[in-house]
Design a protein around this motif. Structure first.
Motif, mmCIF file in Angstrom:
data_model
loop_
_atom_site.group_PDB
_atom_site.id
_atom_site.type_symbol
_atom_site.label_atom_id
_atom_site.label_comp_id
_atom_site.label_asym_id
_atom_site.label_seq_id
_atom_site.Cartn_x
_atom_site.Cartn_y
_atom_site.Cartn_z
ATOM 1 N N ARG A 23 60.670 43.823 40.793
ATOM 2 C CA ARG A 23 60.719 42.544 41.508
ATOM 3 C C ARG A 23 59.875 42.635 42.785
ATOM 4 N NH1 ARG A 23 64.483 38.174 41.845
ATOM 5 N NH2 ARG A 23 65.491 39.164 40.094
ATOM 6 N N MET A 24 59.941 43.784 43.461
ATOM 7 C CA MET A 24 59.146 43.981 44.679
ATOM 8 C C MET A 24 57.659 43.903 44.367
ATOM 9 S SD MET A 24 61.219 47.057 46.577
ATOM 10 C CE MET A 24 60.126 47.115 48.002
ATOM 11 N N ARG A 25 57.236 44.526 43.272
ATOM 12 C CA ARG A 25 55.816 44.483 42.894
ATOM 13 C C ARG A 25 55.365 43.054 42.629
ATOM 14 N NH1 ARG A 25 57.399 49.046 40.244
ATOM 15 N NH2 ARG A 25 57.644 48.003 38.249
ATOM 16 N N GLU A 26 56.186 42.302 41.902
ATOM 17 C CA GLU A 26 55.834 40.918 41.581
ATOM 18 C C GLU A 26 55.724 40.066 42.842
ATOM 19 O OE1 GLU A 26 58.988 39.939 38.885
ATOM 20 O OE2 GLU A 26 58.096 41.079 37.235
ATOM 21 N N LYS A 27 56.705 40.209 43.738
ATOM 22 C CA LYS A 27 56.700 39.418 44.970
ATOM 23 C C LYS A 27 55.576 39.858 45.906
ATOM 24 C CE LYS A 27 60.171 37.950 47.031
ATOM 25 N NZ LYS A 27 61.073 36.902 47.361
ATOM 26 N N ALA A 28 55.296 41.166 45.944
ATOM 27 C CA ALA A 28 54.216 41.671 46.797
ATOM 28 C C ALA A 28 52.875 41.108 46.329
ATOM 29 C CB ALA A 28 54.195 43.197 46.801
ATOM 30 N N LYS A 29 52.687 41.004 45.021
ATOM 31 C CA LYS A 29 51.446 40.418 44.495
ATOM 32 C C LYS A 29 51.312 38.962 44.928
ATOM 33 C CE LYS A 29 50.826 43.346 40.460
ATOM 34 N NZ LYS A 29 50.878 43.429 38.996
ATOM 35 N N GLU A 30 52.444 38.248 44.975
ATOM 36 C CA GLU A 30 52.415 36.859 45.441
ATOM 37 C C GLU A 30 52.040 36.793 46.916
ATOM 38 O OE1 GLU A 30 56.264 35.227 44.651
ATOM 39 O OE2 GLU A 30 56.066 35.474 42.477
ATOM 40 N N ARG A 31 52.558 37.739 47.698
ATOM 41 C CA ARG A 31 52.289 37.744 49.136
ATOM 42 C C ARG A 31 50.881 38.241 49.455
ATOM 43 N NH1 ARG A 31 57.914 39.469 52.120
ATOM 44 N NH2 ARG A 31 59.184 37.859 51.143
ATOM 45 N N CYS A 32 50.289 38.982 48.536
ATOM 46 C CA CYS A 32 48.925 39.512 48.717
ATOM 47 C C CYS A 32 47.939 38.781 47.812
ATOM 48 C CB CYS A 32 48.901 41.015 48.407
ATOM 49 S SG CYS A 32 49.965 42.020 49.449
ATOM 50 N N VAL A 33 48.219 37.547 47.495
ATOM 51 C CA VAL A 33 47.459 36.807 46.491
ATOM 52 C C VAL A 33 45.969 36.741 46.812
ATOM 53 C CG1 VAL A 33 47.860 34.487 47.441
ATOM 54 C CG2 VAL A 33 47.496 34.786 44.992
ATOM 55 N N GLU A 34 45.604 36.596 48.066
ATOM 56 C CA GLU A 34 44.178 36.507 48.417
ATOM 57 C C GLU A 34 43.462 37.816 48.090
ATOM 58 O OE1 GLU A 34 43.911 35.312 52.489
ATOM 59 O OE2 GLU A 34 44.818 33.359 52.085
ATOM 60 N N ARG A 35 44.106 38.941 48.354
ATOM 61 C CA ARG A 35 43.492 40.241 48.064
ATOM 62 C C ARG A 35 43.455 40.517 46.566
ATOM 63 N NH1 ARG A 35 46.485 40.869 52.831
ATOM 64 N NH2 ARG A 35 45.170 41.347 54.605
ATOM 65 N N VAL A 36 44.485 40.064 45.854
ATOM 66 C CA VAL A 36 44.496 40.199 44.395
ATOM 67 C C VAL A 36 43.332 39.410 43.803
ATOM 68 C CG1 VAL A 36 45.771 39.626 42.281
ATOM 69 C CG2 VAL A 36 46.983 40.644 44.208
ATOM 70 N N GLN A 37 43.149 38.179 44.262
ATOM 71 C CA GLN A 37 42.066 37.339 43.760
ATOM 72 C C GLN A 37 40.698 37.928 44.082
ATOM 73 O OE1 GLN A 37 43.031 33.538 45.492
ATOM 74 N NE2 GLN A 37 44.277 32.918 43.743
ATOM 75 N N ALA A 38 40.536 38.447 45.301
ATOM 76 C CA ALA A 38 39.256 39.044 45.694
ATOM 77 C C ALA A 38 38.937 40.248 44.813
ATOM 78 C CB ALA A 38 39.289 39.459 47.164
ATOM 79 N N PHE A 39 39.938 41.069 44.531
ATOM 80 C CA PHE A 39 39.731 42.235 43.685
ATOM 81 C C PHE A 39 39.398 41.806 42.256
ATOM 82 C CE2 PHE A 39 41.479 45.679 40.956
ATOM 83 C CZ PHE A 39 40.577 46.676 41.316
ATOM 84 N N ASN A 40 40.108 40.830 41.729
ATOM 85 C CA ASN A 40 39.842 40.338 40.373
ATOM 86 C C ASN A 40 38.431 39.754 40.247
ATOM 87 O OD1 ASN A 40 42.330 41.086 39.358
ATOM 88 N ND2 ASN A 40 43.262 39.091 39.716
ATOM 89 N N ILE A 41 38.023 38.964 41.233
ATOM 90 C CA ILE A 41 36.683 38.379 41.209
ATOM 91 C C ILE A 41 35.630 39.474 41.240
ATOM 92 C CG2 ILE A 41 35.040 37.022 42.582
ATOM 93 C CD1 ILE A 41 37.484 35.235 43.354
ATOM 94 N N CYS A 42 35.831 40.468 42.094
ATOM 95 C CA CYS A 42 34.886 41.573 42.193
ATOM 96 C C CYS A 42 34.801 42.329 40.866
ATOM 97 C CB CYS A 42 35.291 42.526 43.317
ATOM 98 S SG CYS A 42 34.159 43.917 43.524
ATOM 99 N N CYS A 43 35.935 42.591 40.261
ATOM 100 C CA CYS A 43 35.958 43.331 38.989
ATOM 101 C C CYS A 43 35.227 42.563 37.891
ATOM 102 C CB CYS A 43 37.387 43.623 38.566
ATOM 103 S SG CYS A 43 38.192 44.881 39.569
ATOM 104 N N LYS A 44 35.460 41.259 37.820
ATOM 105 C CA LYS A 44 34.799 40.445 36.800
ATOM 106 C C LYS A 44 33.290 40.409 37.009
ATOM 107 C CE LYS A 44 38.756 37.540 35.794
ATOM 108 N NZ LYS A 44 39.375 36.224 35.967
ATOM 109 N N ALA A 45 32.870 40.371 38.260
ATOM 110 C CA ALA A 45 31.445 40.301 38.568
ATOM 111 C C ALA A 45 30.748 41.653 38.405
ATOM 112 C CB ALA A 45 31.248 39.795 39.991
ATOM 113 N N SER A 46 31.502 42.746 38.525
ATOM 114 C CA SER A 46 30.895 44.078 38.530
ATOM 115 C C SER A 46 30.898 44.774 37.182
ATOM 116 C CB SER A 46 31.627 44.962 39.541
ATOM 117 O OG SER A 46 31.564 44.395 40.814
ATOM 118 N N GLY A 47 31.727 44.323 36.258
ATOM 119 C CA GLY A 47 31.789 44.970 34.937
ATOM 120 C C GLY A 47 32.179 46.432 35.042
ATOM 121 N N PHE A 48 31.397 47.290 34.388
ATOM 122 C CA PHE A 48 31.720 48.717 34.360
ATOM 123 C C PHE A 48 31.560 49.394 35.720
ATOM 124 C CE2 PHE A 48 30.538 48.026 29.836
ATOM 125 C CZ PHE A 48 31.769 48.360 29.289
#
Length: 107
Positions: A23-48
């Protein structure tokens, strides 16, 4: 024992070491949503090359998540939410995910 303090239900090892941290992990991801999104965008743009190119975003995400994981007040908040859901389930027999569903208006 303080008479004004309500007694908490017994929590099993799996609840304190697995379910509440989940539950802590799930809620922490919600509270860090901007950083999660930035990391996801970077990963999608960078591939391997994401391991190399997304170090900064990954470090920021880890820092945010770790800040929450180490916060005793955050653990207590998540524990109290878990206890509330557990007691409600024991009272009603309905899991939390099913309790939020809307009932049909025409019966």
């Amino acid at each position: 024992m303080d008479a004004t303090k309500t007694e908490e239900p017994f929590l099993r090892h799996v609840e304190t070491d697995v379910l509440i941290p989940k539950r802590m992990r799930e809620k922490a991801k919600e509270r860090c949503v901007e950083r999660v999104q930035a990391f996801n965008i970077c990963c999608k743009a960078s591939g391997f090359l994401m391991v190399i190119k997304c170090r900064e975003e990954n470090a920021a995400l880890k820092e945010c998540l770790t800040q929450h994981y180490k916060d005793p007040a955050f653990f207590e908040e998540c524990k109290q939410e878990y206890i509330k859901e557990k007691l409600e389930f024991q009272r009603t027999g309905i899991p939390a995910k099913n309790r939020t569903q809307k009932l049909p208006t025409s019966m």
